[in-house]
Design a protein around this motif. Structure first.
Motif, PDB file in Angstrom:
ATOM      1  N   LEU A  13     -45.178  81.381 -36.520  1.00 41.43           N
ATOM      2  CA  LEU A  13     -44.519  80.235 -35.895  1.00 41.43           C
ATOM      3  C   LEU A  13     -44.429  79.054 -36.848  1.00 41.43           C
ATOM      4  CD1 LEU A  13     -43.157  79.256 -33.370  1.00 41.43           C
ATOM      5  CD2 LEU A  13     -45.397  78.809 -32.352  1.00 41.43           C
ATOM      6  N   GLY A  14     -45.479  78.828 -37.640  1.00 41.56           N
ATOM      7  CA  GLY A  14     -45.486  77.699 -38.569  1.00 41.56           C
ATOM      8  C   GLY A  14     -44.342  77.756 -39.566  1.00 41.56           C
ATOM      9  N   SER A  15     -44.032  78.948 -40.066  1.00 37.97           N
ATOM     10  CA  SER A  15     -42.955  79.068 -41.055  1.00 37.97           C
ATOM     11  C   SER A  15     -41.597  78.762 -40.441  1.00 37.97           C
ATOM     12  CB  SER A  15     -42.964  80.458 -41.679  1.00 37.97           C
ATOM     13  OG  SER A  15     -42.690  81.470 -40.723  1.00 37.97           O
ATOM     14  N   HIS A  16     -41.397  79.170 -39.192  1.00 40.11           N
ATOM     15  CA  HIS A  16     -40.135  78.848 -38.517  1.00 40.11           C
ATOM     16  C   HIS A  16     -40.021  77.344 -38.265  1.00 40.11           C
ATOM     17  CE1 HIS A  16     -38.389  82.822 -37.668  1.00 40.11           C
ATOM     18  NE2 HIS A  16     -39.634  83.253 -37.517  1.00 40.11           N
ATOM     19  N   LEU A  17     -41.145  76.709 -37.994  1.00 39.54           N
ATOM     20  CA  LEU A  17     -41.135  75.249 -37.816  1.00 39.54           C
ATOM     21  C   LEU A  17     -40.798  74.535 -39.121  1.00 39.54           C
ATOM     22  CD1 LEU A  17     -44.210  74.956 -35.464  1.00 39.54           C
ATOM     23  CD2 LEU A  17     -41.883  74.239 -34.886  1.00 39.54           C
ATOM     24  N   CYS A  18     -41.291  75.054 -40.241  1.00 35.78           N
ATOM     25  CA  CYS A  18     -40.923  74.479 -41.538  1.00 35.78           C
ATOM     26  C   CYS A  18     -39.414  74.514 -41.723  1.00 35.78           C
ATOM     27  CB  CYS A  18     -41.607  75.249 -42.668  1.00 35.78           C
ATOM     28  SG  CYS A  18     -43.389  74.997 -42.793  1.00 35.78           S
ATOM     29  N   ASP A  19     -38.812  75.656 -41.430  1.00 38.75           N
ATOM     30  CA  ASP A  19     -37.359  75.793 -41.559  1.00 38.75           C
ATOM     31  C   ASP A  19     -36.630  74.787 -40.686  1.00 38.75           C
ATOM     32  OD1 ASP A  19     -37.670  77.911 -43.309  1.00 38.75           O
ATOM     33  OD2 ASP A  19     -37.371  79.455 -41.779  1.00 38.75           O
ATOM     34  N   ARG A  20     -37.080  74.654 -39.439  1.00 39.46           N
ATOM     35  CA  ARG A  20     -36.376  73.782 -38.494  1.00 39.46           C
ATOM     36  C   ARG A  20     -36.454  72.316 -38.916  1.00 39.46           C
ATOM     37  NH1 ARG A  20     -34.593  73.470 -33.123  1.00 39.46           N
ATOM     38  NH2 ARG A  20     -33.646  71.393 -32.946  1.00 39.46           N
ATOM     39  N   PHE A  21     -37.630  71.866 -39.331  1.00 40.67           N
ATOM     40  CA  PHE A  21     -37.759  70.448 -39.663  1.00 40.67           C
ATOM     41  C   PHE A  21     -37.064  70.101 -40.985  1.00 40.67           C
ATOM     42  CE2 PHE A  21     -40.683  70.516 -36.184  1.00 40.67           C
ATOM     43  CZ  PHE A  21     -40.579  69.238 -35.651  1.00 40.67           C
ATOM     44  N   ILE A  22     -37.006  71.038 -41.910  1.00 38.86           N
ATOM     45  CA  ILE A  22     -36.198  70.815 -43.110  1.00 38.86           C
ATOM     46  C   ILE A  22     -34.730  70.695 -42.726  1.00 38.86           C
ATOM     47  CG2 ILE A  22     -35.339  71.928 -45.210  1.00 38.86           C
ATOM     48  CD1 ILE A  22     -38.172  73.023 -45.633  1.00 38.86           C
ATOM     49  N   LYS A  43     -41.720  81.905 -48.834  1.00 37.30           N
ATOM     50  CA  LYS A  43     -41.279  82.079 -50.223  1.00 37.30           C
ATOM     51  C   LYS A  43     -39.874  81.530 -50.429  1.00 37.30           C
ATOM     52  CE  LYS A  43     -40.785  85.496 -53.930  1.00 37.30           C
ATOM     53  NZ  LYS A  43     -41.433  84.572 -54.892  1.00 37.30           N
ATOM     54  N   HIS A  44     -39.033  81.638 -49.416  1.00 35.10           N
ATOM     55  CA  HIS A  44     -37.660  81.131 -49.541  1.00 35.10           C
ATOM     56  C   HIS A  44     -37.605  79.613 -49.661  1.00 35.10           C
ATOM     57  CE1 HIS A  44     -38.656  80.818 -45.298  1.00 35.10           C
ATOM     58  NE2 HIS A  44     -37.647  79.985 -45.134  1.00 35.10           N
ATOM     59  N   GLU A  46     -39.873  77.942 -51.584  1.00 32.27           N
ATOM     60  CA  GLU A  46     -40.732  77.637 -52.733  1.00 32.27           C
ATOM     61  C   GLU A  46     -40.159  76.532 -53.621  1.00 32.27           C
ATOM     62  OE1 GLU A  46     -43.300  80.182 -56.020  1.00 32.27           O
ATOM     63  OE2 GLU A  46     -41.538  81.089 -55.067  1.00 32.27           O
ATOM     64  N   ASN A  47     -38.867  76.539 -53.850  1.00 32.54           N
ATOM     65  CA  ASN A  47     -38.249  75.553 -54.734  1.00 32.54           C
ATOM     66  C   ASN A  47     -37.356  74.564 -53.992  1.00 32.54           C
ATOM     67  OD1 ASN A  47     -39.354  76.717 -57.171  1.00 32.54           O
ATOM     68  ND2 ASN A  47     -37.884  78.403 -56.900  1.00 32.54           N
ATOM     69  N   HIS A  48     -37.539  74.491 -52.682  1.00 29.07           N
ATOM     70  CA  HIS A  48     -36.705  73.577 -51.892  1.00 29.07           C
ATOM     71  C   HIS A  48     -37.134  72.133 -52.157  1.00 29.07           C
ATOM     72  CE1 HIS A  48     -34.560  71.766 -48.546  1.00 29.07           C
ATOM     73  NE2 HIS A  48     -33.987  72.946 -48.313  1.00 29.07           N
ATOM     74  N   PRO A  49     -36.173  71.229 -52.400  1.00 25.91           N
ATOM     75  CA  PRO A  49     -36.530  69.836 -52.728  1.00 25.91           C
ATOM     76  C   PRO A  49     -37.197  69.077 -51.585  1.00 25.91           C
ATOM     77  CG  PRO A  49     -34.153  70.064 -52.407  1.00 25.91           C
ATOM     78  CD  PRO A  49     -34.711  71.447 -52.441  1.00 25.91           C
ATOM     79  N   CYS A  50     -37.093  69.603 -50.366  1.00 26.35           N
ATOM     80  CA  CYS A  50     -37.691  68.919 -49.214  1.00 26.35           C
ATOM     81  C   CYS A  50     -38.937  69.641 -48.704  1.00 26.35           C
ATOM     82  CB  CYS A  50     -36.663  68.783 -48.088  1.00 26.35           C
ATOM     83  SG  CYS A  50     -35.292  67.701 -48.501  1.00 26.35           S
ATOM     84  N   PHE A  51     -39.532  70.461 -49.561  1.00 20.06           N
ATOM     85  CA  PHE A  51     -40.712  71.211 -49.150  1.00 20.06           C
ATOM     86  C   PHE A  51     -41.785  71.165 -50.218  1.00 20.06           C
ATOM     87  CE2 PHE A  51     -43.147  75.247 -48.736  1.00 20.06           C
ATOM     88  CZ  PHE A  51     -43.632  75.061 -47.449  1.00 20.06           C
TER      89      PHE A  51
END
Length: 328
Positions: A13-22, A43-44, A46-51
């Motif tokens: 669930l935490g990873s899906h929340l990361c996606d949503r808030f980004i 992993k997707h 990893e290089n996102h500027p907002c993560f």
């Protein structure tokens, strides 16, 4: 740009929340110690500027540089196999971890949402379960380490709200499913799908007449997002009230996977809830929310995720060795 800390970020669930808030324009700081999480879930990003990711155990004192607007506390073992194998760590993340994050929220003047659970209701004597039901929990049973960790988590969160005026939110999460679940973690859906894909018979505990209500992850994330931004401080049930018996659900899995397996029955584990169905009247009223994804659609998406697993992944034990995470 608003900044949010999400603990348990490498979990389902935490990873899906990361996606949503980004996606919503937040800068997300993910935190996880990988005791049950998996780096492949984030992993997707990893290089996102907002993560930004921090590998850390929230039961230790937490410091975060710069400002922080929100915190989502989703760090915790969430499957019976995990919290029965690491009972003390389960209790610690619900107590010490929550205390540390409340202190961080107070220092940063951030709003904190905790992930509570339907397990606070135990084996309920009220059906469906409403937020004003106090529960029926065996404090000294094997499941008590998870149930009581979450009940304490709610209590200390409300204490910080009342005593310190901290902005807090409490999500009581019912069974949630979707891509990124761990295949063999002991929860019903990945267990059934894993058995079907391996050509094994499906294991049902007890007589299979116990019920569950399954909420697809996208619906769960939407409700959590709305709750965080709401003005309501008391617990809110978040789940799908579409109730089904485990036996009938096993039949659905066999039909979905086109497996040729049969159902076998084993003894019911101690304190396993016989009924689980959320009353979501409060969520409908406060958040203008109700689940949109029906079980047929959600299960097809979940099955599509798992059926692409390699044979090695299907037969690999998901029962982690926690020794590196446990202090001697």
């Amino acid at each position: 740009m608003k900044r949010i800390l999400i603990t348990g970020a490498a979990g389902f669930l935490g990873s899906h929340l990361c996606d949503r808030f980004i996606k919503e324009g937040f800068f997300v700081i993910g935190m996880d110690n990988f005791i049950t999480g998996d780096f492949k879930n984030i992993k997707h990003l990893e290089n996102h500027p907002c993560f930004e990711f921090i590998e850390y155990d929230v039961t230790e004192y937490i410091t975060i540089q710069n400002n922080l607007d929100y915190i989502l506390h989703f760090a915790s073992p969430a499957s019976p196999i995990d919290y029965l194998k690491i009972p003390i760590q389960t209790l610690k993340v619900g107590s010490l971890g929550t205390h540390n994050l409340l202190g961080l929220a107070k220092a940063k003047k951030a709003r904190l949402l905790i992930a509570s659970t339907s397990e606070v209701y135990g084996d309920p004597l009220v059906h469906p379960q409403t937020e004003d039901y106090y529960g029926n929990v065996n404090t000294i049973g094997p499941r008590g380490v998870y149930d009581e960790a979450k009940r304490f988590q709610e209590s200390i969160t409300m204490a910080y709200h009342r005593f310190h005026g901290l902005e807090t939110r409490i999500a009581r999460i019912f069974n949630t499913y979707g891509p990124r679940m761990r295949l063999n973690d002991g929860r019903v859906i990945p267990a059934f799908i894993g058995q079907a894909l391996r050509g094994e018979d499906l294991t049902v505990f007890g007589d299979g007449l116990q019920t569950r209500s399954f909420c697809y992850v996208d619906d769960q994330v939407e409700a959590i997002y709305r709750l965080l931004l709401s003005d309501y401080v008391n617990p809110v049930n978040i789940g799908n009230p579409d109730e089904i018996t485990i036996k009938d659900f096993a039949e659905e899995i066999i039909n979905l996977t086109q497996a040729n397996q049969k159902i076998i029955y084993k003894a019911l584990p101690i304190d396993d809830p016989l009924q689980r169905q959320p009353d979501i009247s409060l969520a409908k009223e406060l958040l203008n929310w109700s689940p949109k994804v029906n079980r047929k659609e959600g299960m097809q998406k979940t099955f599509n995720y798992f059926k692409n697993f390699s044979q090695e992944e299907l037969f690999k034990s998901d029962h982690k060795d926690f020794s590196n995470h446990i202090k001697k």
